[in-house]
Design a protein around this motif. Sequence first.
Motif, mmCIF file in Angstrom:
data_model
loop_
_atom_site.group_PDB
_atom_site.id
_atom_site.type_symbol
_atom_site.label_atom_id
_atom_site.label_comp_id
_atom_site.label_asym_id
_atom_site.label_seq_id
_atom_site.Cartn_x
_atom_site.Cartn_y
_atom_site.Cartn_z
ATOM 1 N N UNK A 60 38.667 -69.135 89.545
ATOM 2 C CA UNK A 60 37.637 -68.117 89.299
ATOM 3 C C UNK A 60 36.323 -68.515 89.975
ATOM 4 N N UNK A 78 29.891 -58.492 88.006
ATOM 5 C CA UNK A 78 29.847 -58.018 89.395
ATOM 6 C C UNK A 78 31.223 -57.877 90.024
ATOM 7 N N UNK A 79 32.149 -58.705 89.579
ATOM 8 C CA UNK A 79 33.451 -58.747 90.242
ATOM 9 C C UNK A 79 34.582 -58.406 89.266
ATOM 10 N N UNK A 125 27.204 -62.963 85.123
ATOM 11 C CA UNK A 125 26.992 -62.065 86.264
ATOM 12 C C UNK A 125 28.250 -61.924 87.114
ATOM 13 N N UNK A 138 25.162 -66.655 92.534
ATOM 14 C CA UNK A 138 24.674 -65.298 92.779
ATOM 15 C C UNK A 138 23.167 -65.310 93.036
ATOM 16 N N UNK A 139 22.487 -66.306 92.461
ATOM 17 C CA UNK A 139 21.043 -66.389 92.672
ATOM 18 C C UNK A 139 20.689 -66.898 94.078
ATOM 19 N N UNK A 197 37.591 -57.483 89.667
ATOM 20 C CA UNK A 197 38.915 -58.068 89.919
ATOM 21 C C UNK A 197 39.055 -59.459 89.296
ATOM 22 N N UNK A 198 37.955 -60.210 89.280
ATOM 23 C CA UNK A 198 37.999 -61.538 88.677
ATOM 24 C C UNK A 198 38.132 -61.426 87.159
ATOM 25 N N UNK A 221 44.857 -60.499 92.347
ATOM 26 C CA UNK A 221 43.871 -59.454 92.639
ATOM 27 C C UNK A 221 42.602 -60.027 93.251
ATOM 28 N N UNK A 222 42.208 -61.205 92.794
ATOM 29 C CA UNK A 222 40.992 -61.825 93.347
ATOM 30 C C UNK A 222 41.186 -62.127 94.823
ATOM 31 N N UNK A 260 39.499 -59.021 85.517
ATOM 32 C CA UNK A 260 40.863 -58.590 85.184
ATOM 33 C C UNK A 260 41.852 -59.734 85.339
ATOM 34 N N UNK A 261 41.674 -60.525 86.383
ATOM 35 C CA UNK A 261 42.578 -61.645 86.616
ATOM 36 C C UNK A 261 42.478 -62.654 85.465
ATOM 37 N N UNK A 262 41.241 -62.908 85.047
ATOM 38 C CA UNK A 262 41.034 -63.858 83.963
ATOM 39 C C UNK A 262 41.623 -63.316 82.664
ATOM 40 N N UNK A 309 42.381 -72.202 79.520
ATOM 41 C CA UNK A 309 42.012 -72.591 80.876
ATOM 42 C C UNK A 309 41.409 -71.420 81.639
ATOM 43 N N UNK A 310 41.934 -70.233 81.362
ATOM 44 C CA UNK A 310 41.431 -69.051 82.054
ATOM 45 C C UNK A 310 40.160 -68.580 81.368
ATOM 46 N N UNK A 330 44.124 -61.155 82.294
ATOM 47 C CA UNK A 330 45.599 -61.213 82.349
ATOM 48 C C UNK A 330 46.102 -62.632 82.100
ATOM 49 N N UNK A 331 45.507 -63.595 82.795
ATOM 50 C CA UNK A 331 45.987 -64.973 82.673
ATOM 51 C C UNK A 331 45.687 -65.546 81.291
ATOM 52 N N UNK A 377 35.534 -69.290 81.624
ATOM 53 C CA UNK A 377 34.425 -70.024 82.213
ATOM 54 C C UNK A 377 33.820 -70.928 81.153
ATOM 55 N N UNK A 397 24.874 -67.065 85.495
ATOM 56 C CA UNK A 397 25.616 -66.928 86.749
ATOM 57 C C UNK A 397 27.054 -66.499 86.466
ATOM 58 N N UNK A 398 27.647 -67.102 85.445
ATOM 59 C CA UNK A 398 29.046 -66.818 85.131
ATOM 60 C C UNK A 398 29.200 -65.423 84.532
#
Lengths: 376, 406
Positions: free
Chosen positions: B371, A338-339, A334, B21-22, A341-342, B309-310, A344-346, A316-317, A348-349, A319, A331-332
């Motif tokens: 996410x 870019x992020x 990117x 993002x686009x 924290x996201x 964290x997010x 890392x969160x993904x 589930x964790x 970990x989960x 994309x 997009x995913x």
Amino acid sequence: MRVLILGWEFPPYITGGLGVYCYELTKQLSAKGIDVIYVLPKRMKKVRSDFVKVVEVGPGFEFGSYNEKEAMVFKGSIEDYNNLLVKRCLHESFDVIHAQDWMVFDAAVRLKKITGKPLICHAHAIEYMRTPHDPWSYIVEKEKTGYYNADLIIANSYYMKRNLVEKLGVDPRKIVVIYNAVDQERFEQQFRREHGLGNSKIVLYLGRLFVQKGPDYFLNAAKKVVERFRNVKFLIAGTGDMLPQLIKQAIDLGISDKVMFLGFVPEEEKPKYYAISDVYVLPSVSEPFGITVLEAVAAGTPVVISKESGASEVVRSAFKVDFWDVNKMAELILGLLMYPPMAREMSRNGKKEIKHLTWDKIAEETIKAYKMAVYG
Amino acid sequence: MTHVVMYFHVHQPHRLRQYSVFDIGNGTEYFDKKLNKEIFLRAARKCYFPSNRLLLDLIEKYEGKFKVSFSITGTWIEQAQEFEPELIQSFQDLVKTGHVDLLDETYYHSLAYLISEEEFKEQVKMHRKLFKELFNYKPKVFRNTEAMYSNDIARTVKDLGYKGIVAEGWHSYLGWRSPNYVYQAKGSKIKLFLRNYKLSDDISFRFSTPYWEEFPLTADKYAAWLAASPGEVINLFMDYETFGEHQWKETGIFDFMRHLPEHVLAYEHLDFVGINELIKMKAVDEIDVPYYSSWADMDRDLSAWLGNEMQKTAFNKLKALESYVKRARDIKLKEAWRRLQTSDHIYYMCTKWWSDGDIHKYFSEHVESPYYAFMNFMNVLQDLEGKLMAKIIPRESEYGEIPTSL
């Protein structure tokens, strides 16, 4: 205690895992107060170390590869090295001999006989495992000499131990198993250095290069990612009939400087590649399961996976994206670049989620299915 | 006498559109009007219209013996005005009966208290102004977003002139004490009204749960529980969407509600009061909450919004934009920033699926995953930051100021 380690290579000269292993081991040993004399063949590059006494032997060797054509040359170099090794090491005092793999076993056994010091032979690989159908008898003989005469054998896995016993007839009672640590950080640094990656983010494709795996979609998404995010490299690990076409595609898209084709990656190397990557992408057109997704998640790498994969039902964790929707895929990817924290969160989960997916559990469920079939 | 307070919270956020993002820097709208309209109209049909009708009927039928209390967010009012203005009229009719009390809150249903006291107070004042205009009503009781509470929040709210504040009746600060009394906040003279979460959740969460041992819950059984509860007040606080949205009409929730007053009023020691009535009551003790509590999830803390964290990253970024918003002096951008403060956006990023998953999932049906929610939100913030900078740089450079980066 003073240990004489008969080795083969040492940084900066490294051709494989053995050099890394010897570097890490000797570093840790000296930190724990063990005196180490590390002996290896002298080559073009000078080896230096401030934590271990390094002894380079010989006039400067070029061993080449040991295929049939060069076999005689190779054999000659090995013999020369072993002879020089014995002569040189008799000038040193030590308590135990630790020989790393078959190339030095000849000298190791002779040194044991002359000095009376105990011999430990270390099995990193054996010829039967490298070339099971056509082992080179010369190497097999060297291996036997070493392992039969050794007082103790260190095998790097129980699998190795079984092979030593079954293929070479070694006495199992004198084999101990010590696993190699994977020094991920080292691997990553080295990999980045060797491939000129700097601090680029890494997006990984790992799989055969066939139509149903969708590597072409991966490249199309890569193109879109690069338009927004420059500091990134796309690794393609695997081979297949689409390779030439993919290389051409990368050039046509103008991203050939952003894409690296790594070729075939052996099973045991895969975890390292997941771990160095920031994103793992499975763009399959059709994928019955996609075990690589679980491997990547287990390695803590966030994944962007095709909805057309069995694995997307399990994790589930992650994309999930339609393989043809390269805009979304980009997009995913990117987002994960870019992020952090996201990401890392993904990560970990994801790790937490797949904990229940052990082979043990899978066997239990399969047994349940058998029982259902048999007893209704 | 034991007073029964039924207080309903009415809220809808301005949900974000899928903002890739686009889209950053392309002038794309942040909020998904089509989706918001769809969800709002559905809730209006399933909950707001029938529930308001029912409550109005009950108030008229019992001639003042049945009373309820409401808080309504500014973001809800905005959407009602745009999508279904009749609903505003419907609430005005309820308030006109004189048997409905209203509570104030932050206009944007936000975590503004965690952004800055100044921002918090401004949003409270906005809400106050809104209620004055729409209902000609000045609330005396305050409810912070999701009953977020602490000693400090109580003090700030007291300073704004409120006489009472709502919090969760949670055991970690109640200890052996019962939520069924009026308390006082530690450190400030403001009355504290604690939600009886067990009896509230019996309606809002468990009502239609088939594996609950009390299923099905009937009005007479529930009234008997109320009658058997010791104490002076029973605070039943819940989301208004409980009626018809969380608990569908088919579960019998409306019939339950229709019959509840007659069964409650059958007990001589029970009556219904509006929440303002509680202000007059004597506080039996003082409650000390030196940390943040809320009524969300099993944890009753801030972890539904700032648990991972997010969420922390997104909230910090949002908070950091405050100084930009002030400097940019652009009404539209300020409004967008404030709409982004609505706690729902950060709630969608919650990854505590394993225990509280169902509830989170319900509220975020339009969000594919936490996410996505995070990425969407961050993309919007990036765009907003760019727009704010574009306003700041030309203006401030005239005065020789150089904007600092985040």
